[in-house]
Design a protein around this motif. Structure first.
Motif, short mmCIF file in Angstrom:
data_model
loop_
_atom_site.label_atom_id
_atom_site.label_comp_id
_atom_site.label_asym_id
_atom_site.label_seq_id
_atom_site.Cartn_x
_atom_site.Cartn_y
_atom_site.Cartn_z
N LYS A 59 0.83 -1.20 0.00
CA LYS A 59 0.00 0.00 0.00
C LYS A 59 0.86 1.26 0.00
O LYS A 59 0.59 2.22 -0.71
CB LYS A 59 -0.92 0.00 1.23
N LYS A 76 -5.36 2.53 -6.26
CA LYS A 76 -6.27 2.46 -5.12
C LYS A 76 -6.51 0.99 -4.77
O LYS A 76 -6.90 0.20 -5.63
CB LYS A 76 -7.60 3.14 -5.46
N THR A 238 -3.21 11.52 4.41
CA THR A 238 -3.42 10.18 4.94
C THR A 238 -3.99 9.25 3.86
O THR A 238 -4.47 9.70 2.81
CB THR A 238 -4.41 10.21 6.11
N ASP A 239 -3.93 7.94 4.14
CA ASP A 239 -4.53 6.96 3.23
C ASP A 239 -6.00 7.27 3.00
O ASP A 239 -6.51 7.16 1.87
CB ASP A 239 -4.40 5.55 3.81
N GLU A 240 -6.71 7.65 4.07
CA GLU A 240 -8.14 7.93 3.96
C GLU A 240 -8.40 9.12 3.05
O GLU A 240 -9.34 9.12 2.25
CB GLU A 240 -8.72 8.20 5.36
N GLU A 241 -7.55 10.16 3.14
CA GLU A 241 -7.72 11.33 2.29
C GLU A 241 -7.44 10.99 0.83
O GLU A 241 -8.14 11.45 -0.08
CB GLU A 241 -6.81 12.46 2.76
N LYS A 243 -7.78 8.07 -0.56
CA LYS A 243 -8.91 7.27 -1.02
C LYS A 243 -10.10 8.16 -1.34
O LYS A 243 -10.81 7.93 -2.34
CB LYS A 243 -9.29 6.24 0.05
N PHE A 244 -10.33 9.20 -0.55
CA PHE A 244 -11.44 10.11 -0.77
C PHE A 244 -11.27 10.84 -2.11
O PHE A 244 -12.22 11.00 -2.88
CB PHE A 244 -11.52 11.12 0.38
N GLU A 247 -11.92 8.34 -4.91
CA GLU A 247 -13.35 8.06 -5.06
C GLU A 247 -14.03 9.17 -5.85
O GLU A 247 -14.91 8.90 -6.68
CB GLU A 247 -14.00 7.89 -3.69
N LYS A 309 -13.31 15.97 11.10
CA LYS A 309 -12.66 14.96 10.27
C LYS A 309 -13.20 15.01 8.84
O LYS A 309 -12.45 14.86 7.87
CB LYS A 309 -12.87 13.57 10.88
N LYS A 313 -11.21 16.12 5.14
CA LYS A 313 -11.22 15.40 3.86
C LYS A 313 -11.66 16.32 2.71
O LYS A 313 -11.08 16.29 1.62
CB LYS A 313 -12.14 14.19 3.95
#
Length: 362
Positions: A59, A76, A238-241, A243-244, A247, A309, A313
């Motif tokens: 990753k 992704k 971050t990974d979450e950002e 990914k957002f 998407e 949070k 994002k």
């Protein structure tokens, strides 16, 4: 259907690596997001590290390409699958392979000797015309040992191999072993940098990083997009950002607005909406942004943690979209001052930093 097999040999040699300008293979779309899948047999890896650490290595290699490469393509992680690499006869241009979506990649790990992949790592690339439609990456777990750590022994560094594999999947490649000092430069237009992850077959167990050579190559193929996010420290993306952001790109792709014509139409719509908002509020576009900036800053202290949070994002997404707007300005789609977009990016970065600090204080 064209299939290319790229073998990563476990040996020291003087082969140079760079992007494949001769083949001109690349993924399609203006901002392609390549979904990759992991075969869960990673748990059987020959390694002293945990399966979570090995997954993190792969990753992190994908994220490093996104951040360091600053190109218009990213990877992704879509999830896990029991699927294995398929022979090219089962992958057709009209549907690629029936068990994975078109424009995807698969990582798998062999436990038995594979006559088609006797080396440490093999990358299989399928293309229709000059467009890559699917890739398979196969790590040889029957004859080689792997580790997340740097080692002087006979253990390969997994992240280095993953970085190289993602490079192949992007369309990067190597010069011919028979090339003289200037042959590769004359044919491809770039001269590889010693020490870069794609420059040569890696030393056993050594950690390598993406360098200017790979960055120049990937930007030459897919174009350049500067992402002004901090790459380390508390404010790093971050990974979450990531990914957002991806998407959102996928939503745009599914809506068919990733073509040049669609981007032109989107820019036209943006200007029309801005003009409408100006008439309604009696504020020009700059004054509208200053109002937004002030309101976000004022309300931050009273926001709930989960809302902060979410705000982080969306501010990150706004920075990415502003960086992409600069492309539209340069292409003449948007009649805006580029320095003003730079100003918005800096203000968004400031709000994002304040949001991260507010999250940390809860």
């Amino acid at each position: 259907m064209k299939k290319v097999i790229l073998l990563v040999l476990l040996m020291l040699c003087t082969v140079n690596w760079m992007y494949l300008s001769e083949n001109k293979l690349k993924w399609g779309g203006l901002n392609p997001v390549i979904g990759y899948y992991m075969n869960p047999e990673i748990v059987g890896f020959k390694s002293f590290q945990s399966s979570e650490e090995r997954l993190a290595d792969i990753k992190n290699a994908a994220i490093e390409w996104f951040l360091a490469g600053e190109s218009k393509l990213s990877f992704k992680l879509e999830g896990f699958t029991n699927l294995k690499p398929r022979s090219f006869e089962t992958i057709k241009c009209d549907g690629v392979r029936p068990d994975l979506p078109q424009g995807s990649a698969l990582f798998s790990f062999t436990h038995d000797i594979d006559s088609e992949c006797p080396n440490a790592t093999c990358v299989y690339v399928w293309s229709c015309n000059d467009t890559i439609v699917h890739t398979d990456v196969e790590f040889n777990n029957s004859e080689f040992n792997w580790s997340s750590l740097e080692s002087d022994g006979d253990t390969l560094n997994l992240k280095t191999e993953a970085l190289k594999s993602f490079g192949y999947m992007l369309g990067l490649g190597h010069c011919l072993s028979s090339d003289g000092p200037n042959d590769c430069l004359g044919r491809t237009g770039t001269d590889p940098t010693p020490g870069s992850v794609m420059h040569k077959f890696p030393e056993v167990g050594k950690k390598e990083r993406i360098t200017k050579d790979e960055i120049d190559g990937i930007q030459a193929v897919y174009g350049k997009m500067l992402l002004p996010f901090p790459k380390d420290g508390n404010n790093k993306i971050t990974d979450e950002e990531i990914k957002f952001i991806q998407e959102q790109i996928e939503i745009e792709a599914s809506a068919g607005i990733t073509s040049e014509t669609a981007r032109q139409n989107a820019a036209k719509t943006f200007i029309e909406l801005s003009d409408y908002a100006t008439r309604r509020s009696s504020k020009d576009i700059k004054a509208q942004y200053e109002y937004f900036y002030t309101r976000v800053k004022e309300q931050m202290g009273s926001m709930e943690l989960e809302d902060l949070k979410i705000q982080r994002k969306f501010l990150t997404l706004g920075i990415y979209q502003s960086a992409r707007m600069k492309e539209d300005v340069e292409k003449g789609y948007l009649p805006l001052d580029r320095s003003y977009i730079d100003y918005i990016i800096q203000k968004h970065l400031e709000l994002r930093t304040l949001t991260i600090e507010a999250i940390g204080g809860r």
